[in-house]
Design a protein around this motif. Structure first.
Motif, PDB file in Angstrom:
ATOM      1  N   PHE A  22       0.839  -1.200   0.000  1.00 15.93           N
ATOM      2  CA  PHE A  22       0.000   0.000   0.000  1.00 15.93           C
ATOM      3  C   PHE A  22       0.873   1.249   0.000  1.00 15.93           C
ATOM      4  N   VAL A  23       1.787   1.354   0.950  1.00 20.36           N
ATOM      5  CA  VAL A  23       2.566   2.604   1.050  1.00 20.36           C
ATOM      6  C   VAL A  23       3.447   2.811  -0.192  1.00 20.36           C
ATOM      7  N   ARG A  24       3.975   1.723  -0.721  1.00 19.03           N
ATOM      8  CA  ARG A  24       4.808   1.845  -1.938  1.00 19.03           C
ATOM      9  C   ARG A  24       3.983   2.346  -3.125  1.00 19.03           C
ATOM     10  N   SER A  25       2.755   1.879  -3.243  1.00 13.54           N
ATOM     11  CA  SER A  25       1.907   2.310  -4.359  1.00 13.54           C
ATOM     12  C   SER A  25       1.323   3.701  -4.113  1.00 13.54           C
ATOM     13  N   PHE A  26       1.031   3.982  -2.852  1.00 10.69           N
ATOM     14  CA  PHE A  26       0.354   5.239  -2.505  1.00 10.69           C
ATOM     15  C   PHE A  26       1.295   6.442  -2.635  1.00 10.69           C
ATOM     16  N   ALA A  27       2.558   6.258  -2.201  1.00 10.31           N
ATOM     17  CA  ALA A  27       3.517   7.375  -2.148  1.00 10.31           C
ATOM     18  C   ALA A  27       3.602   8.181  -3.450  1.00 10.31           C
ATOM     19  N   LYS A  51       5.791   2.996   8.764  1.00  9.94           N
ATOM     20  CA  LYS A  51       6.648   4.063   9.311  1.00  9.94           C
ATOM     21  C   LYS A  51       8.043   4.022   8.665  1.00  9.94           C
ATOM     22  N   THR A  52       8.597   2.829   8.525  1.00  7.57           N
ATOM     23  CA  THR A  52       9.938   2.686   7.960  1.00  7.57           C
ATOM     24  C   THR A  52       9.972   3.248   6.528  1.00  7.57           C
ATOM     25  N   TYR A  53       8.982   2.891   5.725  1.00  4.67           N
ATOM     26  CA  TYR A  53       8.962   3.362   4.336  1.00  4.67           C
ATOM     27  C   TYR A  53       8.762   4.885   4.279  1.00  4.67           C
ATOM     28  N   ILE A  54       7.853   5.367   5.098  1.00  2.00           N
ATOM     29  CA  ILE A  54       7.554   6.810   5.130  1.00  2.00           C
ATOM     30  C   ILE A  54       8.805   7.603   5.514  1.00  2.00           C
ATOM     31  N   ASP A  55       9.515   7.132   6.530  1.00  2.00           N
ATOM     32  CA  ASP A  55      10.728   7.833   6.993  1.00  2.00           C
ATOM     33  C   ASP A  55      11.841   7.766   5.954  1.00  2.00           C
ATOM     34  N   GLN A  56      12.035   6.576   5.398  1.00  2.00           N
ATOM     35  CA  GLN A  56      13.132   6.415   4.423  1.00  2.00           C
ATOM     36  C   GLN A  56      12.941   7.307   3.199  1.00  2.00           C
ATOM     37  N   HIS A  57      11.688   7.535   2.856  1.00  2.00           N
ATOM     38  CA  HIS A  57      11.407   8.312   1.644  1.00  2.00           C
ATOM     39  C   HIS A  57      10.937   9.735   1.950  1.00  2.00           C
ATOM     40  N   HIS A  58      11.077  10.127   3.201  1.00  2.00           N
ATOM     41  CA  HIS A  58      10.741  11.487   3.642  1.00  2.00           C
ATOM     42  C   HIS A  58       9.359  11.912   3.162  1.00  2.00           C
ATOM     43  N   LEU A  59       8.404  11.023   3.316  1.00  2.00           N
ATOM     44  CA  LEU A  59       7.041  11.317   2.867  1.00  2.00           C
ATOM     45  C   LEU A  59       6.301  12.127   3.932  1.00  2.00           C
TER      46      LEU A  59
END
Ligand code: PGA
Length: 219
Positions: A22-27, A51-59
């Motif tokens: 979800f987060v990968r597609s949503f970003a 959280k990990t994906y959001i932080d790594q990609h500064h979303l």
């Protein structure tokens, strides 16, 4: 433009892998907008992967919990204390009608949860289904979710929502009132354009990344 909150309440849905997908597609589907606060509320075990994906990609996506314990840290097997959410969530949904109905949460319990959330730097998103329900002190964000609109595909008439939201503002010292109940990309703007409404709490339409991104775009 006024501040708008878009809250995804995933309820008891998704696996670790599905949350990650979800987060990968949503970003890539969302656009930075300081007036639009996007908050995803996954089940507890799926929060960290988001959280990990959001932080790594500064979303600019925030995370919320769907509930919190009415007890502090201690011997309360199975409970998630507010303190356990430090560094993981910024928001927490409190008093959702499903918690009140299926888990018999009372006004007193909800006051306690709100108190513990605030003491641990979590911002409560406090849910009510009418303008007469008790809202604990120091709550800033309230979601008005009429029972007959939740999960039914029958969103409440926007004129009624505006009247209740206005009444909630008059009766309580709160900053933002959101609407929740069967919101989709087709009708989100009927609510976000209401003078007394500052966003939406979305269940079903938040489970799919395209559908939720579309909803935010149409606000
Ligand atoms: P729904 O859920 O959008 O699926 O109606 C809203 C909610 O319960 O928060």
């Amino acid at each position: 433009m006024k501040k708008q909150f878009f809250i995804a309440n995933w309820k008891s849905h998704k696996t670790l892998r599905e949350a990650d997908e979800f987060v990968r597609s949503f970003a890539p589907l969302i656009h930075e907008d300081a007036e639009k606060e996007i908050i995803i509320c996954p089940p507890f075990p799926l929060m960290e992967i988001c959280k990990t994906y959001i932080d790594q990609h500064h979303l600019s996506i925030k995370l919320g919990a769907q509930d919190v314990s009415s007890f502090g840290e201690g011997s309360y097997t199975g409970e998630i204390a507010a303190r356990s959410l430090l560094g993981l969530a910024e928001y927490v949904i409190i008093g959702h009608s499903e918690r009140r109905e299926y888990f018999h949460e009372t006004d007193q319990v909800l006051v306690q949860k709100t108190h513990l959330a605030l003491a641990n730097n979590l911002t409560p998103i406090f849910c009510v289904s009418s303008d007469t329900q008790k809202i604990p002190d120091n709550v800033r964000i309230v979601a008005f979710e009429p029972l007959d609109a939740i999960g039914t595909g029958k969103p409440k008439d926007p004129d009624i929502v505006e009247n209740i939201a206005r009444s909630l503002h008059e009766k309580n010292d709160v900053s933002y009132i959101l609407y929740g109940g069967s919101v989709t990309s087709l009708d989100v703007s009927h609510y976000t354009r209401l003078p007394s409404i500052n966003g939406v709490l979305v269940g079903g339409a938040s489970l799919d990344p395209e559908s939720f991104a579309n909803l935010i775009q149409h606000a």
